[in-house]
Design an enzyme around this catalytic site. Structure first.
Site: not given
Ligand code: ADP
Length: 528
Positions: A173, A316, A426, A431
């Site tokens: 990641t 993850e 915040k 929030w």
């Molecule tokens: P990176 O952290 O590099 O972007 P990932 O592709 O694993 O790697 O991203 C995961 C993150 O993407 C999630 O923890 C979330 O914050 C965001 N995410 C994934 N799908 C969605 C969704 N449908 N709506 C909003 N946020 C999302």
């Protein structure tokens, strides 16, 4: 006493065996970077992967060795997924859009032995070669090199055998702070995830499916599609280029029924469709994930009869976490009500569990009341236990992974993401959801993209500002945007300022980089 059924280790090579046996002639089409197109099928992909297994053995690759790729979506990349796991190795898909220091760290940390790459990334490889200390052999996918390399073999061999808990794939990641972190998938976790992906609410795949995955094979395992696709025996249409004109043309020529991509991909597709009058009559299932899908995107797809799977997940979680599955009362809802459901991040399939804990006191598990937001945690057999090479510690036993997302859980289990813990704003101790502000802003017809960040404020600690990219040729003022926002968010959430920019920074996976945006507005001041 043990049960008396046959032992079948859940190894991912079984997926390609199944596809080659039951769906041998189902096609795998590739549109290459040079504009040429080739067609292969599941039987040939399996044979080529077996040849690659032989070729890798000749290079001295053995069980557990990491085999890296630096490549777009194409059939040779697919062959490599199965060839790398077939030799008992660990497939490591590297994201070519990362920065040089990340690329250096990742390949060295993974101790990659072999790297297969697209000719388009030759300059990157030339630049990084001196820094990568463990890669012994570089093989280019193009210019006949890959074909010659595996072409010297006959494919008369067996897959490596082993335990279903052996590792099979490694993805890093990008991480917003510190070094990237590796997620080491198992055969078993990958197989369970692949089968889960077939569900109607997720990928909805069977032998009639024609899938064009825009989500790259280097991003979160292309959401597991190369594994699930083999289980279902689908036709794959790959494009090594991400130009919306090419994608739309391919979709229509190959009668694509399913496609998967992050919201920015769908946005670019819509823009191309509007500019050229193109339609996508064969499309019936769209998977959107990676960041929140804006409402107008869901409306537009649903209005044209496309079933939308708005999915949440992360590297993850392999990555499937939730999708916008239909609720029991789906049919009783009007169109707007159905869009409301799809706009949230949906519910878990069997195999994933979610909970939210208090942002300030993680020991306190929150109720699923549809109101209280907290830090989202997840667990299940395809959720990470610990990062690659991290030491086992006490938190392993708890088996709850902290996602870094902030969310509300509804009584029926629906997940509603409101922010990431790092991005939440915040104001005066309360929030504000940057995601909700962005969604509301993006529903304005003149807004192409919007991002909300918190800026230091002498009285309120932090107040939101909204950074906006206008649509080409569109005109709108900051006050007009605020008036639009006021229709859907609380008054105290309204941004203190609206700033117009030509573009918003994006990270290696195409998502808005709040970190870079905050950096850009570091000197920005708000007064009382
Ligand atoms: P990176 O952290 O590099 O972007 P990932 O592709 O694993 O790697 O991203 C995961 C993150 O993407 C999630 O923890 C979330 O914050 C965001 N995410 C994934 N799908 C969605 C969704 N449908 N709506 C909003 N946020 C999302």
């Amino acid at each position: 006493m043990l049960g008396a059924m046959q032992d079948w280790d859940l190894r991912v090579t079984r997926l390609i065996d199944h596809a080659a046996r039951e769906h041998a002639a189902r096609e795998i089409v590739t549109h290459w970077a040079d504009g040429s197109e080739t067609r292969t099928n599941w039987a040939e992909v399996r044979r080529d992967a077996l040849k690659m297994t032989q070729a890798l053995r000749k290079l001295g690759v053995t069980k557990g060795d990491r085999i890296a790729t630096l490549a777009m979506n194409h059939s040779r990349h697919l062959v490599t997924w199965y060839g790398a796991v077939g030799v008992g190795g660990v497939l490591h898909t590297i994201n070519p859009r990362l920065f040089d220091d990340q690329l250096e760290y990742i390949a060295n940390h993974a101790e990659d032995q072999v790297l297969l790459y697209d000719a388009a990334f030759q300059p990157l490889v030339d630049r990084m070669k001196v820094k990568w200390t463990t890669i012994k052999r570089y093989i280019c996918f193009d210019n006949g090199e890959f074909e010659d390399w595996i072409g010297a073999e006959d494919g008369e061999t067996e897959w490596a055998s082993g335990d279903e808990r052996d590792p099979c794939m490694l993805c890093y990641t990008s991480g917003t702070t510190g070094n990237p972190k590796g997620v080491l998938y198992q055969h078993r976790s990958t197989m369970l995830h692949a089968i889960t992906g077939l569900q109607p609410a997720i990928f909805d795949m069977d032998a009639t499916t024609v899938m064009l995955p825009v989500v790259p094979m280097f991003h979160a395992a292309s959401w597991g599609l190369p594994w699930s696709g083999a289980a279902a025996g689908i036709k794959f249409v790959f494009s090594a280029v991400n130009d919306p004109a090419v994608l739309c043309d391919l979709m229509n020529r190959e009668k694509v029924t399913h496609s998967a991509g992050v919201p920015t991909v769908w946005l670019a597709t819509f823009q191309h469709m509007d500019a050229t009058g193109t339609t996508l009559p064969t499309l019936r299932h769209a998977i959107i994930g990676g960041s929140a899908a804006p409402r107008f995107m869901l409306e537009r797809l649903m209005q044209s009869g496309v079933n939308v799977a708005h999915a949440w997940g992360m590297t993850e979680t392999s990555p499937i976490g939730t999708t916008g599955a239909k609720t029991f009362d789906w049919a009783d809802k009007d169109f707007a009500g159905q869009v409301d459901i799809k706009q949230m991040q949906g519910r878990v399939p069997f195999g994933v569990e979610l909970r939210c804990v208090d942002l300030d006191d993680p020991a306190k598990v929150l109720l699923r009341d549809g109101q209280t937001s907290g830090a989202l945690q997840v667990r299940g057999p395809w959720v990470i236990k610990r990062y690659f090479k991290a030491d086992a510690d006490a938190t392993d036993a708890e088996q709850w992974f902290d996602t870094g997302d902030v969310a509300i859980l509804h009584p029926d289990g629906t997940l509603q993401l409101t922010d990431r813990t790092k991005d939440v704003i915040k104001s005066g101790g309360e929030w504000i959801s940057s995601v909700e502000l962005e969604n509301a802003a993006m529903s304005h017809p003149a807004v192409a993209e919007a991002a909300a960040i918190g800026i230091y404020h002498p009285k309120w600690d932090e107040r939101p500002i909204l950074v906006v990219v206008k649509k080409a040729g569109a005109e709108v003022s900051g006050d007009e945007i605020k008036a639009h926002l006021a229709q859907s968010v609380a008054k105290w959430w309204l941004p203190d300022a609206v700033e117009f920019v030509d573009q918003i920074p994006h990270g290696g996976t195409g998502k808005v980089s709040k970190k870079d945006l905050r950096e850009q507005f570091r000197e920005y001041t708000l007064t009382d």
